[in-house]
Design an enzyme around this catalytic site. Structure first.
Site, PDB file in Angstrom:
ATOM      1  N   GLU A   1      40.522  41.039  45.852  1.00 30.78           N
ATOM      2  CA  GLU A   1      40.639  41.631  44.507  1.00 30.78           C
ATOM      3  C   GLU A   1      42.076  41.527  43.993  1.00 30.78           C
ATOM      4  OE1 GLU A   1      38.692  45.304  45.577  1.00 30.78           O
ATOM      5  OE2 GLU A   1      36.848  44.169  45.827  1.00 30.78           O
TER       6      GLU A   1
ATOM      7  N   GLU B   1      37.287  38.230  55.004  1.00 33.44           N
ATOM      8  CA  GLU B   1      36.389  38.846  54.035  1.00 33.44           C
ATOM      9  C   GLU B   1      35.860  37.779  53.074  1.00 33.44           C
ATOM     10  OE1 GLU B   1      37.163  43.318  53.545  1.00 33.44           O
ATOM     11  OE2 GLU B   1      38.559  42.298  52.239  1.00 33.44           O
TER      12      GLU B   1
END
Ligand code: PGA
Length: 252
Positions: A100, A168
């Site tokens: 993010e 991730e």
């Protein structure tokens, strides 16, 4: 080689003081009642909650970390937080390079590496995140993308004590679509072999590599028993004490 599992909660931009305090106090209470744990526990609250959470978990053994830091120690960087500030208020970890941050704040590998190095200089352990997008996976670039992010983002001076890698896959974050244990293990095994190549046998085999991306109370046990998965970086499921605790209890 036994690596102690790390169960890390990334709260992201969630929770006001009352929510964060209740969650942290709940987890701290469970820790105190649980006796010896099979894993290390970490929570990474939003910046404004960190001091409150440090107090709420005091004496429980739960560590606290930041979700990001600036690469500089101090200065004219409006809105930013330095690794030294995190250390000063009781953090022992900092997450850097979360997808993010890479996406919404255009952080490059170079930036992530500089942030990780700032974390180490401040006395924090850095959790360095890497991961491929769905397009990259579909194009067969998964291993290549992660290899390149790993080498571009890992801090100089990385040791198993001060650095943790988190794989991730971007397509698994917050989507409910978890990587299968086999998909995750394939990337973790590549990361392991790159770490051994870069840091040598002992350090490469001792560094923890976490999986993140829709890990939850149901799928944690299967993921955490993969040979090269040494813990989880958990978003959504870390916001519920029951779920986060169940994940911690799933450690092999
Ligand atoms: P998620 O987030 O568990 O909600 O998928 C993980 C992360 O982004 O660290």
């Amino acid at each position: 080689m036994t690596r102690r599992i790390l169960v890390a909660g990334n709260w992201k931009m969630n929770g006001l003081q009352a929510d964060g305090t209740a969650l942290a106090a709940d987890l701290a209470g469970r820790m105190k009642g649980a006796g010896a744990m099979k894993c290390d526990m970490l929570v990474c609250p939003p910046f404004p909650l960190i001091s409150t959470i440090v107090n709420a978990v005091a004496g429980s053994g739960i560590a606290v970390g930041g979700q990001d830091c600036h690469a500089q120690e101090k200065g004219a960087f409006t809105g930013d937080t330095s690794a030294y500030m995190l250390k000063d208020i009781g953090c022992s970890y900092v997450i850097v390079g979360h997808s993010e941050r890479r996406t919404y704040h255009a952080e490059s590998d170079e930036t992530v590496k500089a942030k990780a190095e700032a974390g180490l200089a401040a006395g924090l352990s850095a959790i360095v995140c890497i991961g491929e997008t769905l397009e990259q996976r579909d194009a067969g670039q998964t291993l290549e993308v992660n290899r390149s992010q790993l080498h571009g983002s890992i801090p100089a001076g990385a040791t198993p004590e001060n650095t943790v890698i988190a794989y991730e896959p971007v397509w698994a974050i917050g989507t409910g679509r978890t990587a299968t244990p086999e998909q995750a293990q394939e990337v973790h095994a590549m990361i392991r072999s790159e770490l051994v190549g870069k840091l040598g046998d002992a350090a490469g085999n001792a560094m923890r590599v976490l999986y993140g991306g829709s890990m939850n109370a149901k799928n944690a046990a299967e993921l955490l028993t993969q040979p090269d998965i040494d813990g989880g970086l958990i978003g959504g499921a870390a916001l519920k004490a029951d779920d986060f605790w169940t994940i911690a209890q799933s450690c092999p």
